[in-house]
Design a protein around this motif. Sequence first.
Motif, PDB file in Angstrom:
ATOM      1  N   ALA A 140       0.802  -1.229   0.000  1.00 25.84           N
ATOM      2  CA  ALA A 140       0.000   0.000   0.000  1.00 25.84           C
ATOM      3  C   ALA A 140       0.829   1.270   0.000  1.00 25.84           C
ATOM      4  O   ALA A 140       0.270   2.357  -0.141  1.00 25.84           O
ATOM      5  N   GLY A 141       2.138   1.175   0.134  1.00 29.15           N
ATOM      6  CA  GLY A 141       2.970   2.355   0.311  1.00 29.15           C
ATOM      7  C   GLY A 141       3.183   3.165  -0.950  1.00 29.15           C
ATOM      8  O   GLY A 141       2.971   2.688  -2.069  1.00 29.15           O
ATOM      9  N   THR A 142       3.616   4.412  -0.768  1.00 28.69           N
ATOM     10  CA  THR A 142       3.903   5.291  -1.889  1.00 28.69           C
ATOM     11  C   THR A 142       5.068   4.759  -2.725  1.00 28.69           C
ATOM     12  O   THR A 142       6.048   4.247  -2.184  1.00 28.69           O
ATOM     13  N   ASN A 143       4.943   4.893  -4.028  1.00 29.59           N
ATOM     14  CA  ASN A 143       6.029   4.527  -4.939  1.00 29.59           C
ATOM     15  C   ASN A 143       6.857   5.741  -5.336  1.00 29.59           C
ATOM     16  O   ASN A 143       7.779   5.630  -6.128  1.00 29.59           O
ATOM     17  N   ASN A 144       6.515   6.916  -4.806  1.00 25.84           N
ATOM     18  CA  ASN A 144       7.149   8.158  -5.246  1.00 25.84           C
ATOM     19  C   ASN A 144       7.746   8.972  -4.096  1.00 25.84           C
ATOM     20  O   ASN A 144       7.975  10.165  -4.250  1.00 25.84           O
ATOM     21  N   SER A 145       7.976   8.336  -2.943  1.00 24.18           N
ATOM     22  CA  SER A 145       8.575   9.026  -1.799  1.00 24.18           C
ATOM     23  C   SER A 145       7.798  10.279  -1.409  1.00 24.18           C
ATOM     24  O   SER A 145       8.380  11.310  -1.071  1.00 24.18           O
ATOM     25  N   ILE A 146       6.488  10.203  -1.459  1.00 25.05           N
ATOM     26  CA  ILE A 146       5.642  11.331  -1.069  1.00 25.05           C
ATOM     27  C   ILE A 146       5.645  11.447   0.454  1.00 25.05           C
ATOM     28  O   ILE A 146       5.415  10.457   1.147  1.00 25.05           O
ATOM     29  N   PRO A 147       5.895  12.625   1.014  1.00 25.24           N
ATOM     30  CA  PRO A 147       5.947  12.769   2.475  1.00 25.24           C
ATOM     31  C   PRO A 147       4.573  12.615   3.115  1.00 25.24           C
ATOM     32  O   PRO A 147       3.540  12.848   2.481  1.00 25.24           O
ATOM     33  N   PHE A 148       4.589  12.240   4.393  1.00 24.79           N
ATOM     34  CA  PHE A 148       3.369  12.086   5.174  1.00 24.79           C
ATOM     35  C   PHE A 148       3.417  13.091   6.312  1.00 24.79           C
ATOM     36  O   PHE A 148       4.252  12.992   7.209  1.00 24.79           O
ATOM     37  N   LEU A 149       2.536  14.090   6.269  1.00 33.63           N
ATOM     38  CA  LEU A 149       2.487  15.141   7.271  1.00 33.63           C
ATOM     39  C   LEU A 149       1.493  14.761   8.363  1.00 33.63           C
ATOM     40  O   LEU A 149       0.381  14.340   8.059  1.00 33.63           O
ATOM     41  N   VAL A 150       1.889  14.918   9.609  1.00 34.78           N
ATOM     42  CA  VAL A 150       0.966  14.741  10.721  1.00 34.78           C
ATOM     43  C   VAL A 150       0.819  16.090  11.411  1.00 34.78           C
ATOM     44  O   VAL A 150       1.742  16.572  12.062  1.00 34.78           O
ATOM     45  N   MET A 151      -0.355  16.706  11.222  1.00 32.14           N
ATOM     46  CA  MET A 151      -0.629  17.994  11.842  1.00 32.14           C
ATOM     47  C   MET A 151      -1.068  17.744  13.281  1.00 32.14           C
ATOM     48  O   MET A 151      -2.100  17.122  13.525  1.00 32.14           O
ATOM     49  N   CYS A 152      -0.273  18.209  14.240  1.00 29.98           N
ATOM     50  CA  CYS A 152      -0.529  17.962  15.666  1.00 29.98           C
ATOM     51  C   CYS A 152      -0.839  19.264  16.388  1.00 29.98           C
ATOM     52  O   CYS A 152      -0.162  20.271  16.169  1.00 29.98           O
ATOM     53  N   THR A 153      -1.827  19.220  17.275  1.00 21.89           N
ATOM     54  CA  THR A 153      -2.019  20.342  18.183  1.00 21.89           C
ATOM     55  C   THR A 153      -0.913  20.299  19.232  1.00 21.89           C
ATOM     56  O   THR A 153      -0.281  19.258  19.461  1.00 21.89           O
ATOM     57  N   GLU A 154      -0.705  21.421  19.905  1.00 20.32           N
ATOM     58  CA  GLU A 154       0.444  21.543  20.809  1.00 20.32           C
ATOM     59  C   GLU A 154       0.340  20.665  22.048  1.00 20.32           C
ATOM     60  O   GLU A 154       1.344  20.440  22.724  1.00 20.32           O
ATOM     61  N   ASP A 155      -0.864  20.147  22.343  1.00 21.29           N
ATOM     62  CA  ASP A 155      -1.005  19.298  23.525  1.00 21.29           C
ATOM     63  C   ASP A 155      -0.812  17.813  23.228  1.00 21.29           C
ATOM     64  O   ASP A 155      -0.980  16.978  24.118  1.00 21.29           O
ATOM     65  N   VAL A 156      -0.458  17.466  22.009  1.00 22.55           N
ATOM     66  CA  VAL A 156      -0.027  16.092  21.736  1.00 22.55           C
ATOM     67  C   VAL A 156       1.350  15.928  22.364  1.00 22.55           C
ATOM     68  O   VAL A 156       2.246  16.748  22.141  1.00 22.55           O
ATOM     69  N   SER A 157       1.538  14.888  23.155  1.00 21.24           N
ATOM     70  CA  SER A 157       2.771  14.767  23.937  1.00 21.24           C
ATOM     71  C   SER A 157       4.012  14.688  23.046  1.00 21.24           C
ATOM     72  O   SER A 157       3.968  14.202  21.915  1.00 21.24           O
ATOM     73  N   LYS A 158       5.117  15.174  23.590  1.00 23.64           N
ATOM     74  CA  LYS A 158       6.380  15.145  22.854  1.00 23.64           C
ATOM     75  C   LYS A 158       6.796  13.714  22.543  1.00 23.64           C
ATOM     76  O   LYS A 158       7.360  13.428  21.487  1.00 23.64           O
ATOM     77  N   ARG A 159       6.518  12.795  23.492  1.00 22.75           N
ATOM     78  CA  ARG A 159       6.861  11.386  23.246  1.00 22.75           C
ATOM     79  C   ARG A 159       6.151  10.857  22.010  1.00 22.75           C
ATOM     80  O   ARG A 159       6.768  10.189  21.169  1.00 22.75           O
ATOM     81  N   LYS A 160       4.865  11.160  21.884  1.00 27.15           N
ATOM     82  CA  LYS A 160       4.109  10.660  20.732  1.00 27.15           C
ATOM     83  C   LYS A 160       4.583  11.313  19.436  1.00 27.15           C
ATOM     84  O   LYS A 160       4.693  10.646  18.397  1.00 27.15           O
ATOM     85  N   ARG A 161       4.884  12.602  19.498  1.00 22.02           N
ATOM     86  CA  ARG A 161       5.384  13.274  18.307  1.00 22.02           C
ATOM     87  C   ARG A 161       6.728  12.697  17.871  1.00 22.02           C
ATOM     88  O   ARG A 161       6.974  12.482  16.681  1.00 22.02           O
ATOM     89  N   ASN A 162       7.590  12.412  18.856  1.00 24.60           N
ATOM     90  CA  ASN A 162       8.898  11.838  18.530  1.00 24.60           C
ATOM     91  C   ASN A 162       8.761  10.433  17.961  1.00 24.60           C
ATOM     92  O   ASN A 162       9.516  10.030  17.069  1.00 24.60           O
ATOM     93  N   ARG A 163       7.792   9.678  18.474  1.00 24.12           N
ATOM     94  CA  ARG A 163       7.568   8.331  17.947  1.00 24.12           C
ATOM     95  C   ARG A 163       7.140   8.391  16.478  1.00 24.12           C
ATOM     96  O   ARG A 163       7.608   7.620  15.644  1.00 24.12           O
ATOM     97  N   LEU A 164       6.259   9.326  16.160  1.00 27.52           N
ATOM     98  CA  LEU A 164       5.800   9.472  14.780  1.00 27.52           C
ATOM     99  C   LEU A 164       6.935   9.923  13.860  1.00 27.52           C
ATOM    100  O   LEU A 164       7.008   9.501  12.701  1.00 27.52           O
TER     101      LEU A 164
END
Length: 355
Positions: A106-130
């Motif tokens: 199912a993955g991209t064949n063209n190296s298209i980036p995946f953006l995750v728009m996070c609000t500021e209260d999403v924990s730093k640990r979770k953001r770093n994991r992503l």
Amino acid sequence: MTLNPRLIALCITLFLASALITLSLKSTHHTNTWLPSVRPGDKAPPTQLQRPLNAPKVAYATFLAANANPDAKPTDEESEAINDEDDGYFLGTRVLAYQLLHSRTAGTNNSIPFLVMCTEDVSKRKRNRLKKDGATIVLVQKLEAEWVNPANGRWRDVLAKLRLFQLTEYSKILFVDADTLVTKPLDGVFYDEATLTQATSANPAQIKDDEAALPRTYMFATHGDFWGYEHPYPPDANLDYLNCGFFVFTPSKVLFEYYLSLLKLPGRFDPGFPEQNLLNYAHRRDGNMPWKPLWYGWNVNWPTENDWRGGARSFHAKYWDGDPSHDPLLKAIWREQRAEMEGFYTGRDLALGGH
């Protein structure tokens, strides 16, 4: 041995003709778009591009807010201890990142980036994991309006999705809700006819004096909401109410300012589904910026096994929860994808010396 002058002249003529043909081929437009093939394991030359020259810059994107589950653990550390089972949207985002960026099926064949728009209260640990998972984190401030009260508490921050329209460094973005199962590549959606730039209409009956100006052009493509599992495949193409769990758009600061102006007008749209009803109003089919229908197979909401067998490529449902109405086959596929994701990242983290 005496050389025949005619033979010498013929050889010179053929050489000159061959050189002229070669020069002609090198000067054609094909040199701008042709890309040499590279076998697995080969190192691509520095000048080789993933896409043709002057190709549009596109991206996949999703949205993640702080855990709104009423059963959420009191602290982020406690959530981590149970493998984040209390935060379905975070788990869904991780699975989606794996599907779009790394899955062989199912993955991209063209190296298209995946953006995750996070609000500021999403924990730093979770953001770093992503980030470790390969996602690009876009940290944003929330959008709020006093009169906008969502029908469900977990939608309290969804208006922040509209900040995607501020990302004008991209020519096209495909937004995919985190609760989506992807089974086949979605790269082709950026070439869907519905994603062509449209001229904004100027019907005076649809222009409101209390709203901000509309952009001269726009692009907003999606599909209609089925409101239930009892739908045919292919589905009815004449649907007016859009579902914003999967849509393609061109970012625009003018369009973003127009959306903001709607938030200042209490009652202009039904706030029960905040961002979805705002977009339904802004891109109503009889308005000056009507939404365009994508090919029905890119995504199905209220999905069933019949949609999967018909050839649909992605399916919108919260397969991490215990809702008995979810299609059992699709739920099993999502769980397999989750297990595959966890195995992939565990192996890669160990290889990189992580935990």
